[in-house]
Design an enzyme around this catalytic site. Structure first.
Site, PDB file in Angstrom:
ATOM      1  N   LYS A  84      60.844  -4.329  65.914  1.00 49.75           N
ATOM      2  CA  LYS A  84      60.323  -5.564  66.056  1.00 49.75           C
ATOM      3  C   LYS A  84      60.540  -6.418  64.750  1.00 49.75           C
ATOM      4  CE  LYS A  84      56.074  -4.609  67.159  1.00 49.75           C
ATOM      5  NZ  LYS A  84      56.382  -3.021  67.397  1.00 49.75           N
ATOM      6  N   ARG A 104      48.880   5.325  66.996  1.00 47.66           N
ATOM      7  CA  ARG A 104      49.415   3.947  67.266  1.00 47.66           C
ATOM      8  C   ARG A 104      50.095   4.074  68.931  1.00 47.66           C
ATOM      9  NH1 ARG A 104      53.152   3.995  62.268  1.00 47.66           N
ATOM     10  NH2 ARG A 104      53.892   2.141  62.557  1.00 47.66           N
ATOM     11  N   ARG A 159      48.194  -7.873  70.411  1.00 48.22           N
ATOM     12  CA  ARG A 159      48.333  -6.459  70.682  1.00 48.22           C
ATOM     13  C   ARG A 159      46.885  -6.266  72.090  1.00 48.22           C
ATOM     14  NH1 ARG A 159      50.677  -4.820  65.598  1.00 48.22           N
ATOM     15  NH2 ARG A 159      50.815  -2.464  65.528  1.00 48.22           N
ATOM     16  N   ARG A 207      55.511   3.435  54.142  1.00 46.99           N
ATOM     17  CA  ARG A 207      54.243   3.189  54.725  1.00 46.99           C
ATOM     18  C   ARG A 207      53.165   4.277  54.852  1.00 46.99           C
ATOM     19  NH1 ARG A 207      55.007  -0.975  59.679  1.00 46.99           N
ATOM     20  NH2 ARG A 207      53.030   0.005  60.374  1.00 46.99           N
TER      21      ARG A 207
END
Ligand code: AMP
Length: 218
Positions: free
Chosen positions: A13, A173, A88, A162
């Site tokens: 994305k 996640r 989300r 990250r």
């Protein structure tokens, strides 16, 4: 044109959003980027969300809706918005449609980037960015020409990963994605707003497919 890119972590994305910004002069609204910026600048918000993000859990709806609201009111909307990593949850999706109508905007399309879960671990654990300009790289698919130097801005020794791009966080996640976010696919399908592209294709091919979808709804 205002679009949502939806897909699990590692679907691409952010990569595609960056291309759309350049190509169509759109504004990328990534709640993940906004939250990371809050952490880097050490704000109260940043401190509040740090642990939640590192574990791979979702930040509260209230926080992310507030961030999007601020940006929608402040943003330059001439090229439209790309919502990346937002909404989300169903509550976030409802809030988005209300916020858009408040600023006389509407959602044009939702593009689902389909991927195979098996590729996600590799995609996520191999990725890194330039700490200076933010350019994204991957240990396998997009290596810099010189191992410690950014191709785009030339900065040396600034590459960083990250904190949540590890296998343990990724599992959390992914669970959050399937539990909280994937119901949005049915929700937008039922509204007649859902389109799909195959996120397993090359970066360029996915970009072309997204452009085709956008041309079809404009
Ligand atoms: P991302 O960069 O989109 O992968 O987001 C990184 C992390 O930020 C997520 O794992 C969440 O902890 C948090 N986050 C980003 N966007 C949202 C959102 N829309 N709702 C809840 N949490 C979010």
């Amino acid at each position: 044109m205002n679009i949502i890119l939806i897909g699990p972590p590692g679907a691409g994305k952010g990569t595609q959003a960056a291309t759309l910004v350049k190509k169509h002069n759109m504004v990328q609204l990534s709640t993940g980027d906004m939250l990371r910026a809050a952490r880097t600048s050490g704000t109260e918000l940043g401190k509040t969300v740090a642990g939640v993000m590192d574990r791979g859990e979702l930040v509260t709806d209230e926080i992310v809706i507030g961030l999007i609201e601020e940006q929608l009111k402040a943003g330059d909307v001439s090229g439209g918005f790309i919502f990346d990593g937002f909404p989300r949850t169903l509550a976030q999706a409802d809030a988005l449609s209300e916020l858009l109508s408040k600023v006389d905007q509407k959602l044009d399309t939702v593009i689902q980037m389909t991927v195979d879960d098996k590729v996600l671990v590799n995609r996520i654990t191999g990725r890194f960015t330039c700490g200076s300009c933010g350019e994204g790289y991957h240990e396998e698919f997009k290596k810099p020409a010189t191992h410690d130097k950014c191709d785009k801005c030339g900065a040396a020794d600034t590459f960083k990963k990250r904190a949540d791009d590890n296998e343990v966080s990724l599992r959390t996640r992914l669970m959050a994605y399937y539990k909280e976010t994937s119901p949005l696919i049915g929700y937008y399908y039922a509204k007649g707003q859902l389109e799909q592209v195959n996120g397993l294709n090359s970066i360029d091919r996915v970009g072309l497919d997204i452009s085709k979808v956008m041309a079809g709804v404009s």
